[in-house]
Design an enzyme around this catalytic site. Structure first.
Site, PDB file in Angstrom:
ATOM      1  N   HIS A 169      19.938 -67.869  19.626  1.00  0.00           N
ATOM      2  CA  HIS A 169      19.613 -67.882  21.053  1.00  0.00           C
ATOM      3  C   HIS A 169      19.514 -69.349  21.475  1.00  0.00           C
ATOM      4  O   HIS A 169      18.562 -70.037  21.134  1.00  0.00           O
ATOM      5  CB  HIS A 169      18.287 -67.151  21.284  1.00  0.00           C
ATOM      6  CG  HIS A 169      18.368 -65.704  20.898  1.00  0.00           C
ATOM      7  ND1 HIS A 169      17.316 -65.014  20.342  1.00  0.00           N
ATOM      8  CD2 HIS A 169      19.406 -64.837  20.971  1.00  0.00           C
ATOM      9  CE1 HIS A 169      17.703 -63.767  20.111  1.00  0.00           C
ATOM     10  NE2 HIS A 169      18.963 -63.634  20.478  1.00  0.00           N
ATOM     11  N   GLU A 172      16.519 -71.513  22.806  1.00  0.00           N
ATOM     12  CA  GLU A 172      15.345 -71.703  21.951  1.00  0.00           C
ATOM     13  C   GLU A 172      15.487 -73.025  21.181  1.00  0.00           C
ATOM     14  O   GLU A 172      15.652 -73.068  19.966  1.00  0.00           O
ATOM     15  CB  GLU A 172      15.187 -70.483  21.046  1.00  0.00           C
ATOM     16  CG  GLU A 172      14.891 -69.229  21.882  1.00  0.00           C
ATOM     17  CD  GLU A 172      15.126 -67.913  21.163  1.00  0.00           C
ATOM     18  OE1 GLU A 172      15.053 -66.865  21.847  1.00  0.00           O
ATOM     19  OE2 GLU A 172      15.383 -67.909  19.950  1.00  0.00           O
ATOM     20  N   HIS A 262      13.570 -69.028  15.674  1.00  0.00           N
ATOM     21  CA  HIS A 262      13.638 -68.665  17.102  1.00  0.00           C
ATOM     22  C   HIS A 262      12.451 -69.222  17.878  1.00  0.00           C
ATOM     23  O   HIS A 262      11.518 -69.785  17.309  1.00  0.00           O
ATOM     24  CB  HIS A 262      13.598 -67.132  17.241  1.00  0.00           C
ATOM     25  CG  HIS A 262      14.852 -66.448  16.842  1.00  0.00           C
ATOM     26  ND1 HIS A 262      15.723 -65.880  17.734  1.00  0.00           N
ATOM     27  CD2 HIS A 262      15.390 -66.240  15.621  1.00  0.00           C
ATOM     28  CE1 HIS A 262      16.748 -65.342  17.090  1.00  0.00           C
ATOM     29  NE2 HIS A 262      16.574 -65.539  15.802  1.00  0.00           N
ATOM     30  N   GLU A 338       9.157 -67.204  14.779  1.00  0.00           N
ATOM     31  CA  GLU A 338       9.068 -67.405  16.232  1.00  0.00           C
ATOM     32  C   GLU A 338       8.045 -68.479  16.568  1.00  0.00           C
ATOM     33  O   GLU A 338       6.921 -68.449  16.085  1.00  0.00           O
ATOM     34  CB  GLU A 338       8.651 -66.093  16.923  1.00  0.00           C
ATOM     35  CG  GLU A 338       9.625 -64.926  16.721  1.00  0.00           C
ATOM     36  CD  GLU A 338      10.808 -64.961  17.671  1.00  0.00           C
ATOM     37  OE1 GLU A 338      10.850 -65.853  18.554  1.00  0.00           O
ATOM     38  OE2 GLU A 338      11.689 -64.088  17.525  1.00  0.00           O
TER      39      GLU A 338
HETATM   40 ZN    ZN Z   1      15.438 -65.719  19.836  1.00  0.00          ZN
END
Ligand code: ZN
Length: 378
Positions: A169, A172, A262, A338
């Site tokens: 992504h 990010e 992420h 994350e």
């Molecule tokens: Zn992500």
């Protein structure tokens, strides 16, 4: 000098709706190409030195994660090196959801972004610098839809195969800051953690899985509007060559460990998501997952295990996601890490919020836990 707003540069994203004056700047965020996702913004404001500016980004209840805006503060920089957080508030009832940023630029130009950007130029600097260190090889695993290289840095002499990927992504950007911290530690010849890992294992790091989305200022997709972290079951050369090439390289080496890095828009914490719902799950995999998380939490106060995503039910894992797909195929420990876009609620930083420096330090700390457990990954 007249007031202006521009996003015509690497990872820029903003649309100017109105420039009525410093106290009346209305903006919106462009959608990822061929996609409904939008959340990432990055632009420069010029011609307002010493003037109090009010910037309103509207329509955000339709963004990918409306829950990302309450409690969020925009990242700002005078010099594109040091990033701090600007006074920001969110009103979901104003103009379809409005983020209001209030700043007084100290110079003629001020940069604003969803998070401190990590440009493709910086990516190439990273590949060149780390690639020049002794024992490091740089491979192009393939190219993106727009022809950009998918770079993989490999190092170490051991038989275990450890994989790290980031920025599926592209918005990010903290994920590539994490990579920079991890890579700098791994090439430090005086670092005992790095020496242990390089002796026991061969490490493969893909610092940017989605260079097209990164350059285009996307939040979540590649040049074709495809979310790469939903492509791991059946990637294709037409839709998702980035995943196809990385997955092929993983199949080639085998995988004993995989970490996918992420950022999370809404949760102001660092956490790990696992693979609890994969069909072939083993007690060994679950024990490794539990122990990695517990040991990382003991290693750094920036990591915790109280808050995160609920694990999927037995057999219900989404096998199009990298962590589930890799854990299922290779029977190994695989994790999604994350980090927050907001601040870190347990250890807030009033000036910087969650930052590139904290992301890099987490990259270094994650390696310590891995070195402690590396013998168990075979
Ligand atoms: Zn992500």
């Amino acid at each position: 000098m007249s007031l202006s707003v521009s996003a015509a540069f690497d990872s820029g994203n903003i649309v100017v709706e109105r420039l009525g004056g410093p106290d009346d700047i209305e903006l919106r965020i462009r959608k990822d190409r061929d996609s409904e996702f939008f959340q990432w913004f990055h632009f420069r404001l010029s011609g307002a030195r010493g003037q109090r500016c009010t910037l309103r980004i509207t329509g955000l209840e339709a963004s990918a994660y409306p829950g990302g805006w309450p409690g969020y503060r925009a990242a700002a920089s005078n010099d594109r090196h040091h990033w701090w957080r600007a006074e920001t508030r969110y009103d979901r009832d104003e103009a379809g959801g409005t983020l209001t940023i209030t700043v007084t630029p100290q110079g003629d130009t001020l940069w604003l972004a969803y998070f401190a950007p990590y440009s493709m130029e910086r990516h190439h600097d990273l590949v060149a610098r780390i690639g020049a260190a002794p024992g490091v090889s740089v491979r192009t695993l393939g190219t993106s839809l727009e022809g950009q290289p998918i770079d993989c840095l490999s190092l170490g002499e051991g038989p275990l195969q450890l994989w790290f990927i980031a920025r599926q992504h592209p918005g990010e950007s903290m994920a590539e800051w994490w990579m920079e911290g991890a890579l700098e530690r791994l090439v430090d010849g005086d670092d005992a953690v790095a020496r242990r890992l390089r002796e026991k294992a061969t490490l493969h790091l893909v610092p940017n899985m989605n260079p097209d989305g990164s350059r285009s200022g996307h939040l979540r997709t590649n040049a074709a509007g495809v979310n790469l972290n939903r492509e791991w079951a059946s990637p294709s050369i037409e839709r998702s060559p980035e995943v196809l090439h990385v997955r092929a390289a993983m199949i080639d080496t085998g995988v004993n460990f995989m970490l996918d890095v992420h950022g999370d828009e809404a949760i102001p914490q660092v956490f790990v998501a696992g693979f609890e719902g994969i069909p072939s799950i083993t007690d060994r995999q679950l024990a490794l997952l539990h122990d990695y998380k517990a040991q990382l939490a003991a290693q750094t106060p920036d990591f915790q295990t109280r808050i995160g995503y609920p694990p999927s039910s037995p057999g219900k894992a989404n096998l199009t996601m990298s962590t589930n797909a890799v854990a299922e195929r290779f029977g190994c420990l695989a994790m999604t890490l994350e980090m927050p876009f907001k601040d870190h609620d347990d250890r807030p930083d009033a000036v910087a919020g969650w930052s590139p420096e904290r992301s890099k330090q987490l990259g270094r700390d994650c390696l310590v836990t891995l070195a402690e457990m590396v013998e168990r990954l075979r």
